[in-house]
Every structure is written in structure tokens, then in C-alpha cells.
Design a protein around this motif. Structure first.
Motif, short mmCIF file in Angstrom:
data_model
loop_
_atom_site.label_atom_id
_atom_site.label_comp_id
_atom_site.label_asym_id
_atom_site.label_seq_id
_atom_site.Cartn_x
_atom_site.Cartn_y
_atom_site.Cartn_z
N ARG A 381 27.79 26.85 67.83
CA ARG A 381 27.15 25.92 68.76
C ARG A 381 27.70 24.50 68.55
NH1 ARG A 381 26.43 29.01 72.45
NH2 ARG A 381 25.86 27.08 73.55
N ALA A 382 27.97 24.13 67.30
CA ALA A 382 28.53 22.81 67.04
C ALA A 382 29.90 22.67 67.67
CB ALA A 382 28.60 22.56 65.53
N ARG A 383 30.72 23.74 67.62
CA ARG A 383 32.07 23.70 68.21
C ARG A 383 32.01 23.67 69.73
NH1 ARG A 383 35.38 21.94 64.25
NH2 ARG A 383 35.63 23.43 62.55
N LEU A 384 30.92 24.18 70.29
CA LEU A 384 30.72 24.13 71.75
C LEU A 384 30.08 22.81 72.18
CD1 LEU A 384 29.52 27.80 72.29
CD2 LEU A 384 31.48 26.73 73.45
N GLN A 385 29.99 21.87 71.25
CA GLN A 385 29.39 20.56 71.52
C GLN A 385 27.93 20.68 71.96
OE1 GLN A 385 31.11 17.67 70.71
NE2 GLN A 385 32.51 19.22 69.87
N ASP A 386 27.26 21.72 71.48
CA ASP A 386 25.85 21.95 71.79
C ASP A 386 25.04 21.53 70.56
OD1 ASP A 386 23.33 22.83 72.50
OD2 ASP A 386 23.83 24.98 72.37
N ALA A 387 24.80 20.24 70.42
CA ALA A 387 24.10 19.74 69.24
C ALA A 387 22.69 20.31 69.12
CB ALA A 387 24.06 18.21 69.24
N TRP A 393 19.87 26.52 65.26
CA TRP A 393 20.29 27.61 64.37
C TRP A 393 20.31 27.17 62.91
CZ3 TRP A 393 19.90 32.42 65.50
CH2 TRP A 393 19.95 32.83 66.83
N LEU A 394 20.56 25.90 62.67
CA LEU A 394 20.43 25.41 61.29
C LEU A 394 18.98 25.45 60.84
CD1 LEU A 394 22.95 22.43 61.31
CD2 LEU A 394 23.14 24.53 59.97
N VAL A 410 28.61 19.32 53.52
CA VAL A 410 30.04 19.07 53.30
C VAL A 410 30.95 19.82 54.27
CG1 VAL A 410 29.80 18.48 50.86
CG2 VAL A 410 30.01 20.88 51.51
N ASP A 411 30.41 20.73 55.04
CA ASP A 411 31.21 21.60 55.90
C ASP A 411 31.81 20.81 57.08
OD1 ASP A 411 32.26 23.62 57.49
OD2 ASP A 411 30.53 24.95 57.21
N PRO A 412 33.16 20.82 57.22
CA PRO A 412 33.78 20.11 58.36
C PRO A 412 33.34 20.65 59.71
CG PRO A 412 35.42 20.62 56.68
CD PRO A 412 34.17 21.36 56.31
N ALA A 413 32.84 21.89 59.77
CA ALA A 413 32.42 22.45 61.06
C ALA A 413 31.31 21.64 61.69
CB ALA A 413 31.96 23.90 60.86
N PHE A 414 30.58 20.87 60.89
CA PHE A 414 29.46 20.09 61.42
C PHE A 414 29.75 18.59 61.48
CE2 PHE A 414 27.39 23.94 59.67
CZ PHE A 414 26.91 24.44 60.87
N ASP A 415 31.02 18.23 61.43
CA ASP A 415 31.34 16.80 61.49
C ASP A 415 30.89 16.16 62.79
OD1 ASP A 415 32.36 16.84 58.96
OD2 ASP A 415 34.47 16.70 59.53
N SER A 416 30.83 16.94 63.87
CA SER A 416 30.38 16.38 65.14
C SER A 416 28.90 16.02 65.12
CB SER A 416 30.66 17.37 66.28
OG SER A 416 29.91 18.57 66.10
N LEU A 417 28.14 16.62 64.18
CA LEU A 417 26.70 16.35 64.10
C LEU A 417 26.37 15.17 63.18
CD1 LEU A 417 25.19 19.94 63.73
CD2 LEU A 417 25.67 18.68 65.82
N ARG A 418 27.31 14.75 62.38
CA ARG A 418 26.99 13.78 61.33
C ARG A 418 26.51 12.43 61.86
NH1 ARG A 418 27.76 16.81 57.22
NH2 ARG A 418 29.43 18.37 57.33
N PRO A 419 26.98 11.97 63.02
CA PRO A 419 26.44 10.70 63.52
C PRO A 419 24.99 10.80 64.00
CG PRO A 419 28.60 11.19 64.49
CD PRO A 419 28.13 12.45 63.83
N LEU A 420 24.47 12.00 64.16
CA LEU A 420 23.14 12.17 64.73
C LEU A 420 22.06 11.95 63.67
CD1 LEU A 420 23.68 15.41 66.86
CD2 LEU A 420 23.90 13.02 67.59
#
Length: 444
Positions: A381-387, A393-394, A410-420
């Protein structure tokens, strides 16, 4: 000195012995035994001389007592030795510990009492070594069988704890109550004073794993690992420490722990993979890739190295290469969900949302069948830009105590979520990031 043992256990055994038939009226021998125990606790070897014992225990005058002509200490030591033998052959035969006075010595010893180990324990350990889910489940039932024969046997409780942890890890979704039951079983194992130090170390290690992956109380987990290391240092214990420190972003300390593990077991490919994983989490992808390639050059089928090497393609922007790697992994290991998880991510990153959603649907079916962890669905879902979907799911991963959740910080898969802010708040709530006051999850 007296063997290190729970003082309350020693005192309880002394009380039972004092109330037994051989000692009930043997006040002199009880006084003698208590004095020898006190000397042993204090490490007072001078007090064990025959002259000192004659004065302190048997009230001989120091200026008149001559052990060469007065054999009171030797005679009473022989009688004490016989009374102890009578007690442990009768009323004390089920005692957890025993007091022993070796012939020719006044140094009292406190020993765990050996007892027969039910065959179910040996069979359960053999089953657990197979590393399969059916074997782990069989080990749980064998542990229960052994506990039916010997309810306070530490080895049986240890088997139960290890089997429960293994079964949870192999099913990807924890059975309700399994990890708390594993924690309780490990504690029951440690309550057995006869449990050897190597097994006591394993019990502390299991408590560390439960605290880390289920409770996410990392300082307690690290404390348990270090207790285990004091009892029986080993490569796996150093590696377990490194594993926890890595996910707490204590990367330098994690490297030192893995270096200690590799010093004890330089042939372990798993430790090499984990050291490269540290580099991956530091976003040093070139160093990580070199480490994974070293492992794959000698063990092409190493699943963890394969999956992490495939993930590196995605992290470095080689999405088509990542897709190929994950398709190959899915073809070679169709029973594992990691291939589908990575494939869905690769498709999403290439902009093929429809194909990614279709693959996500397959992954969801596996989750519902208990064959895929919710953490993997969050990655897609993170890769689909579905925050919102990723956070959902987390949250499921946290509620189900998914082992993988410890990677989230630490997982790079969730780097798109880190600013949230919502993601950061969850990391703190889950015990995966520093509190708002800056207190780290594992202090330096």
C-alpha cells in the motif's frame, strides 16, 4: 564459596530438612549444618578448620581443644553425612537441591538434584530441530506430555517455550496467546534450580525474543540477552543483541555485536547477511549489495539474501530488475509470500497500478489464509502511494503482534510515510521510536 543459587530456595530446603524425621530432634547436627552453610556463603575457608569448628559449633574451649585427641568434629561430620543420606533417600528424594558434605572435607556443597528426563523432552527437542511447522507443533504437544509427568521440570517448560516461539514464527501470524504462553513457560523453566546454565541462557534468550518482537519492550529484551550471555556466551546470543540494536537504529553497536557473533562462528552466512542489512538500513546500498552478493556467490539459494538483494533493486530505482528478481523468487518458492509482496511493489513503482492491485489481491487472500503477514500488505500500500491503506495494515500488524513490525522504523519501503505525523506517532506508540521527550527506545 557456596554455589550461586537463590537464597530463598536454600532456606526453604533447610526448613524442610529441619522438619524431617532424621533431623527433627538432631539439634546438634542442624546447628553444624547451618554453621557450614553460613561459612560457605561468606567464603570463610579459615572457619572450616577442625579447630575453629570445634570451638564455634561444639563449644570446646580454644585453649584446651586438641583435634588430635578429641575427634568430636570428625565424628559429628560423619553422623551429619549419614543423616543427609538418610533424608535424601527418603523424605527429601523429591527435593530440588541437596546439601552434601564430601568425605574428608568440611566444605558443604549445595547441588541441584538430577532427575530422570521424560523421553518426551528428548523427542520434542529432536522435533524442534527439524525446523518445520508440523514438527514445532508436535514439540508443543510433547512438552505438554512431559509436563504431565514432571510438572516442575525446567527442561520441559523450556521445550514448550521454544516450540511455541518456533510455531509462531513459522505460521507468520501469531496464534492468540502463544507468545504470552511462551513467556510464561520460559519463566517457569527458570524457576527450576536444576536447569543447567546453558538452558538457563536459552530461557533468557526466549524471554528477550518475546519482549522484543511481541511486547516491544526493548530495554527489557536487551537485559535478558545480556543475562543469557553472562550464563553461556554464544554466537546466537551476540547476534540476537545485534538484531535488536539494529532495529533501534544503534547501528555501530549492532555491528560490534555481529562482529562478536562472527568471531565465534565465522562460517555463518546469516550473520553476514545481517551485517549487510545494517548497511541497507543506513541507506548504504552499495555496501549492502556487496555483502548480499558475497553470500549468494557461495549459497545461491539463501532465501533472505535473495529477497534482500531483490529489494535493493527497488530501493535503488531499478524497478524492472526488481520485478524480474521477485518473479524468479516467487517461481522458486511459491509457498512464501515475499515473492508476491515484492512483485506487487515492483509493479506499483513502475506505474502499473492495475497489475499491482491484482497482485495485492492475491497477497490479501494469503493473509486471510494465515499465510502472509499484514506488514507485507502495508509495504505494498505504501508503494501504491496509499498512505491510509499502509497505516491500516501497519495497525493490523501491531494488533496481531506481527514479528516484522519491528522493521518499520528503519525499512526504506516506508520512506514515503515518514513525513506524516500519523506515522511518527504510531512508531512512538508501538515502542519503535523515541518518545516525545527524546528518550530512545534503547538508551546508549
Amino acid at each position: 564459596m557456596l554455589r550461586v543459587m537463590d537464597a530463598a530456595l536454600v532456606d526453604a530446603e533447610l526448613g524442610r530438612l529441619a522438619a524431617s524425621a532424621p533431623f527433627r530432634r538432631a539439634h546438634r547436627h542442624l546447628r553444624f549444618l547451618r554453621h557450614l552453610l553460613a561459612l560457605a556463603r561468606a567464603g570463610d575457608s579459615a572457619g572450616l578448620r577442625e579447630m575453629a569448628l570445634g570451638v564455634a559449633v561444639f563449644h570446646r574451649r580454644a585453649d584446651q581443644f586438641d583435634p588430635r585427641s578429641d575427634s568430636i568434629v570428625r565424628v559429628e561430620a560423619r553422623r551429619l553425612r549419614q543423616k543427609l543420606a538418610d533424608y535424601y533417600a527418603g523424605e527429601g528424594r523429591e527435593a530440588a537441591i541437596e546439601f552434601a558434605l564430601p568425605i574428608g572435607s568440611y566444605q558443604i556443597e549445595v547441588r541441584p538434584r538430577l532427575r530422570p528426563v521424560p523421553e518426551a523432552v528428548h523427542l520434542g527437542r529432536a522435533a524442534l530441530a527439524l525446523g518445520t511447522l508440523p514438527a514445532s507443533q508436535r514439540a508443543v504437544s510433547l512438552a505438554e506430555q512431559a509436563l504431565g509427568e514432571a510438572p516442575d521440570l525446567g527442561l520441559a517448560w523450556l521445550l514448550k517455550s521454544a516450540a511455541l516461539v518456533s510455531a509462531v514464527g513459522l505460521t507468520t501470524l501469531p496464534a492468540p496467546g502463544a507468545m504470552p504462553a511462551a513467556r510464561e513457560a520460559a519463566r517457569r523453566a527458570l524457576a527450576d534450580p536444576r536447569l543447567p546454565d546453558v538452558e538457563r541462557a536459552e530461557a533468557h534468550s526466549l524471554l528477550a525474543l518475546v519482549a522484543f518482537s511481541h511486547d516491544r519492550t526493548w530495554p527489557q529484551a536487551l537485559q535478558e540477552v545480556r543475562r543469557a550471555q553472562l550464563l553461556a556466551p554464544s554466537a546466537p546470543l551476540h547476534a540476537r543483541e545485534g538484531w535488536m540494536l539494529m532495529y533501534a537504529r544503534r547501528f555501530d553497536a549492532a555491528r560490534r555485536a555481529y562482529a562478536a557473533a562472527r568471531a565465534r562462528d565465522p562460517l555463518s552466512l546469516t550473520y553476514r547477511v545481517h551485517e549487510s542489512l545494517i548497511a541497507l538500513y543506513e541507506r548504504n546500498y552499495a555496501q549492502a549489495a556487496a555483502g548480499f552478493e558475497d553470500v549468494l556467490s557461495v549459497a545461491p539459494g539463501h532465501v533472505v539474501a535473495q529477497s534482500l538483494s531483490a529489494a535493493l533493486h527497488l530501493y535503488e530505482g531499478r524497478h524492472a530488475a526488481g520485478e524480474r528478481a521477485y518473479r524468479q523468487l516467487q517461481a522458486s518458492l511459491p509457498s512464501l509470500s515475499i515473492g508476491l509482496c515484492g512483485l506487487a511493489q515492483a509493479l506499483a513503482l513502475q506505474g502499473d497500478a492495475a497489475a499491482a492491485e491484482a497482485t495485492f489481491g492475491e497477497l490479501t487472500q494469503r493473509f486471510e489464509a494465515g499465510a502472509a503477514p499484514p506488514y507485507q500488505l502495508a509495504m505494498v500500500r505504501a508503494r501504491l502511494q496509499d498512505a491510509p491503506g499502509a497505516l491500516h495494515w501497519l495497525d493490523r500488524a501491531a494488533a496481531l503482534h506481527d514479528f516484522n513490525l519491528v522493521c518499520a522504523a528503519v525499512d526504506p519501503a516506508f520512506d514515503s510515510l515518514r513525513p506524516l505525523p500519523a506515522f511518527g506517532e504510531r512508531l512512538v506508540h508501538w515502542g519503535l521510536a523515541a518518545d516525545r521527550d527524546g528518550t530512545p527506545i534503547i538508551p546508549a
